[in-house]
Design an enzyme around this catalytic site. Structure first.
Site, mmCIF file in Angstrom:
data_model
loop_
_atom_site.group_PDB
_atom_site.id
_atom_site.type_symbol
_atom_site.label_atom_id
_atom_site.label_comp_id
_atom_site.label_asym_id
_atom_site.label_seq_id
_atom_site.Cartn_x
_atom_site.Cartn_y
_atom_site.Cartn_z
ATOM 1 N N ARG A 158 -39.607 -8.839 18.296
ATOM 2 C CA ARG A 158 -38.409 -8.817 18.355
ATOM 3 C C ARG A 158 -37.760 -9.516 17.177
ATOM 4 O O ARG A 158 -38.308 -9.981 16.402
ATOM 5 C CB ARG A 158 -37.904 -9.797 19.462
ATOM 6 C CG ARG A 158 -37.974 -9.024 20.794
ATOM 7 C CD ARG A 158 -37.250 -10.170 21.918
ATOM 8 N NE ARG A 158 -38.658 -11.069 22.335
ATOM 9 C CZ ARG A 158 -38.630 -12.289 22.424
ATOM 10 N NH1 ARG A 158 -37.345 -12.958 22.404
ATOM 11 N NH2 ARG A 158 -39.640 -13.122 22.755
ATOM 12 N N ARG A 169 -31.103 -15.539 15.322
ATOM 13 C CA ARG A 169 -29.975 -15.513 16.334
ATOM 14 C C ARG A 169 -28.722 -15.402 15.567
ATOM 15 O O ARG A 169 -28.615 -16.024 14.554
ATOM 16 C CB ARG A 169 -30.172 -16.785 16.770
ATOM 17 C CG ARG A 169 -31.469 -17.234 17.770
ATOM 18 C CD ARG A 169 -31.518 -18.700 18.117
ATOM 19 N NE ARG A 169 -32.886 -18.824 18.838
ATOM 20 C CZ ARG A 169 -33.507 -20.019 18.955
ATOM 21 N NH1 ARG A 169 -32.731 -20.988 18.665
ATOM 22 N NH2 ARG A 169 -34.742 -20.155 19.590
ATOM 23 N N ARG A 205 -58.263 -20.263 13.813
ATOM 24 C CA ARG A 205 -57.691 -21.093 12.479
ATOM 25 C C ARG A 205 -57.624 -22.579 12.917
ATOM 26 O O ARG A 205 -57.295 -23.194 14.178
ATOM 27 C CB ARG A 205 -56.364 -20.396 12.321
ATOM 28 C CG ARG A 205 -56.270 -19.404 11.681
ATOM 29 C CD ARG A 205 -56.853 -19.033 10.428
ATOM 30 N NE ARG A 205 -56.049 -19.613 9.312
ATOM 31 C CZ ARG A 205 -56.173 -19.628 8.135
ATOM 32 N NH1 ARG A 205 -57.401 -19.247 7.581
ATOM 33 N NH2 ARG A 205 -55.296 -20.191 7.131
ATOM 34 N N ARG A 222 -46.297 -27.420 6.652
ATOM 35 C CA ARG A 222 -45.101 -28.191 7.208
ATOM 36 C C ARG A 222 -45.254 -29.693 7.067
ATOM 37 O O ARG A 222 -46.456 -29.979 6.660
ATOM 38 C CB ARG A 222 -44.732 -27.863 8.667
ATOM 39 C CG ARG A 222 -45.912 -27.954 9.555
ATOM 40 C CD ARG A 222 -45.614 -27.673 11.076
ATOM 41 N NE ARG A 222 -46.574 -27.562 11.979
ATOM 42 C CZ ARG A 222 -46.609 -28.031 13.213
ATOM 43 N NH1 ARG A 222 -45.199 -27.536 13.829
ATOM 44 N NH2 ARG A 222 -47.532 -28.133 14.027
ATOM 45 N N GLU A 225 -49.123 -30.705 6.566
ATOM 46 C CA GLU A 225 -50.140 -29.860 7.414
ATOM 47 C C GLU A 225 -50.715 -28.855 6.727
ATOM 48 O O GLU A 225 -49.855 -27.908 6.095
ATOM 49 C CB GLU A 225 -49.498 -29.580 8.730
ATOM 50 C CG GLU A 225 -50.587 -28.687 9.754
ATOM 51 C CD GLU A 225 -49.647 -28.321 11.004
ATOM 52 O OE1 GLU A 225 -49.089 -29.343 11.626
ATOM 53 O OE2 GLU A 225 -49.750 -27.250 11.519
ATOM 54 N N TYR A 284 -54.231 -18.869 22.872
ATOM 55 C CA TYR A 284 -53.199 -19.870 22.609
ATOM 56 C C TYR A 284 -52.532 -20.150 23.993
ATOM 57 O O TYR A 284 -52.012 -19.284 24.369
ATOM 58 C CB TYR A 284 -52.257 -19.408 21.579
ATOM 59 C CG TYR A 284 -51.475 -20.564 21.219
ATOM 60 C CD1 TYR A 284 -52.017 -21.742 20.435
ATOM 61 C CD2 TYR A 284 -50.218 -20.709 21.785
ATOM 62 C CE1 TYR A 284 -51.075 -22.781 20.149
ATOM 63 C CE2 TYR A 284 -49.468 -21.994 21.614
ATOM 64 C CZ TYR A 284 -49.793 -22.915 21.065
ATOM 65 O OH TYR A 284 -49.068 -23.823 20.973
ATOM 66 N N ASP A 336 -49.714 -22.753 25.470
ATOM 67 C CA ASP A 336 -48.752 -24.248 25.446
ATOM 68 C C ASP A 336 -49.308 -24.887 26.643
ATOM 69 O O ASP A 336 -49.970 -24.664 27.552
ATOM 70 C CB ASP A 336 -47.321 -23.894 25.747
ATOM 71 C CG ASP A 336 -46.734 -23.702 24.026
ATOM 72 O OD1 ASP A 336 -47.441 -24.036 23.023
ATOM 73 O OD2 ASP A 336 -45.660 -22.778 24.269
#
Ligand SMILES: Cc1cc2nc3c(=O)[nH]c(=O)nc-3n(C[C@H](O)[C@H](O)[C@H](O)COP(=O)(O)OP(=O)(O)OC[C@H]3O[C@@H](n4cnc5c(N)ncnc54)[C@H](O)[C@@H]3O)c2cc1C
Length: 399
Positions: free
Chosen positions: A174, A178, A254, A285, A306, A364, A366
């Site tokens: 997508r 925004r 990774r 980051r 990181e 992966y 959450d």
């Protein structure tokens, strides 16, 4: 005889499964983890020098639309409202992420409304690309070169260690933009961070007289036939390739490493997470952990750079790469797990093994996904055990 279960791994997957079993059955559950703490990769601990609650394996923000999962975690901890508002430090300055109307207006020095910005961004897209063949072409078609290079190109190279031309176009499904001022990184109904950290929540899940936790205890799958606990069933949440001694090959991951930022500042960067999308900056980051608990006050701070890299044997596996070659290896391990299960069913003293969690299913996931899946799997397991029908070997089908 009281049923006796063994669970390998004290992360969310293992802890939720353990609790569901003792809540439903008059059984005993042992949970082993090779680390010296519970909570797996969600582990949080107070830094002794600053008193700040640190997310040891990287920042974790709980977010879910799943009512059952939200109710479940709130049984074991107070989740305080917290919204992730990421910033990006780029060669052209500091911008709001995910790319929103503020980002676009500031990046191009304009003050457009939503419709105007939509038309403007569409005009930046490369119209000569009809059928994007890879991630880069997809991005260039959708948002044009300037936004792609500032926010996506370098970050993707650093995060995944590959040229975006080698990633499939489907990665960017997508439009990653925004056209309003919403800078909430997630779009889920419930978001928060537990006041006493994730480790506090998982300790409470495991706090039951019929659950015993052994830390610093590694399960060696080769000892399956020699286990003396008389276990009825084992739930394994470690890496599936390690379970089979990597005999079909290593699954690709990774991993990330952290480097503490040297600073005497009370507030180093003014935000929890700042991304560095430029390829010339080596880290991806910086996270400053006091900003994850704005309800606390600390004189000192602690922040980490990181870095992302390929996983080597001694590293903690983090993000499954799931390349086509990995999926072939995975299918072979899943077949081995099914064969093992069948053989165990025929050997009366050998416990059968069910695989769950992010490492054992090589996806992966959450936190909400692993908790939701452990809840569903425990429902299925308990139902099957009651009706003496086949118990599940995996929580998911693999495509
Ligand atoms: C950098 C990063 C950031 C993330 N941020 C978020 C976020 O913001 N929000 C979110 O919802 N999710 C986030 N996640 C995902 C989250 O970390 C996972 O959903 C969660 O940790 C999965 O729990 P688990 O129990 O399946 O696995 P783990 O937490 O990995 O637990 C598995 C446990 O098994 C133990 N183990 C493995 N093998 C053995 C063995 N042989 N013997 C004994 N013990 C063993 C390990 O020591 C480990 O403790 C993030 C993940 C990463 C990598």
């Amino acid at each position: 005889m009281k049923k006796h279960f063994l669970i390998i791994g004290a992360g969310f997957s293992g802890a939720v499964m353990a609790r569901q079993l003792v809540d439903a059955l008059d059984c005993h559950v042992e949970v082993w983890d090779e680390r010296d703490h519970v909570a797996g990769n969600c582990h949080t601990e107070r830094d002794t020098e600053t008193g700040v609650m640190v997310h040891k394996y990287g920042p974790h923000i709980f977010n879910t639309d799943n009512e059952r999962v939200w109710e479940y975690v709130n049984r074991f901890g107070e989740f305080r409202p917290w919204v992730n508002r990421v910033k990006a430090n780029t060669a052209r300055g500091m911008f709001s992420m995910p790319i929103n109307l503020l980002t676009i207006n500031q990046f191009f020095g304009k003050s457009m409304g939503p419709d105007e910005a939509r038309t403007f961004v569409a005009s930046l897209g490369d119209a000569s690309i009809k059928e994007p063949q890879n991630f880069e072409e997809q991005a260039l078609k959708m948002i044009g070169r300037e936004l792609y290079e500032a926010f996506f190109k370098g970050y993707t190279i650093k995060q995944w260690g590959v040229d975006p031309k080698e990633l499939p176009a489907s990665v960017l499904k997508r439009l990653p933009i925004r056209f309003n001022y919403d800078d909430n990184y997630y779009s889920k109904k419930y978001q928060g961070i537990p006041g006493e950290g994730y480790t506090g929540v998982i300790r409470k899940i495991l706090d039951h007289p019929r659950i015993s936790v052994s830390l610093g205890r590694r399960f060696a799958p080769s000892t399956l036939d020699d286990l003396s606990g008389g276990y009825h069933h084992i739930f394994y949440t470690g890496p599936i390739d390690a379970f089979f001694n990597h005999s079909e090959g290593r699954l690709g991951y990774r991993t990330v490493t952290f480097e503490r930022v040297e600073t005497d500042a009370e507030d180093y960067q003014g935000n929890a997470v700042i991304n560095y999308p430029d390829e010339s900056v080596r880290w991806t980051r910086i996270h400053e952990h006091k900003h994850f608990t704005p309800w606390e006050s600390h004189k000192k701070t602690i922040a980490f750079r990181e870095y992302s890299k390929e996983t080597e044997e001694q590293d903690v596996p983090y993000y499954p790469k799931r390349l086509a070659s990995d999926k072939q290896i995975l299918m072979r391990y899943r077949q081995r797990a099914e064969d093992l299960f069948r053989e165990s069913s025929e050997a009366p003293n050998r416990p059968r093994v069910t695989f769950l969690g992010r490492l054992a299913t090589y996806r992966y996931m959450d936190m909400e996904a692993v908790i939701g899946e452990a809840l569903e799997l425990s429902d299925r397991f308990l139902k099957a055990a009651e009706s003496k029908s086949a118990v599940p070997i995996f929580p998911n089908q693999e495509k």
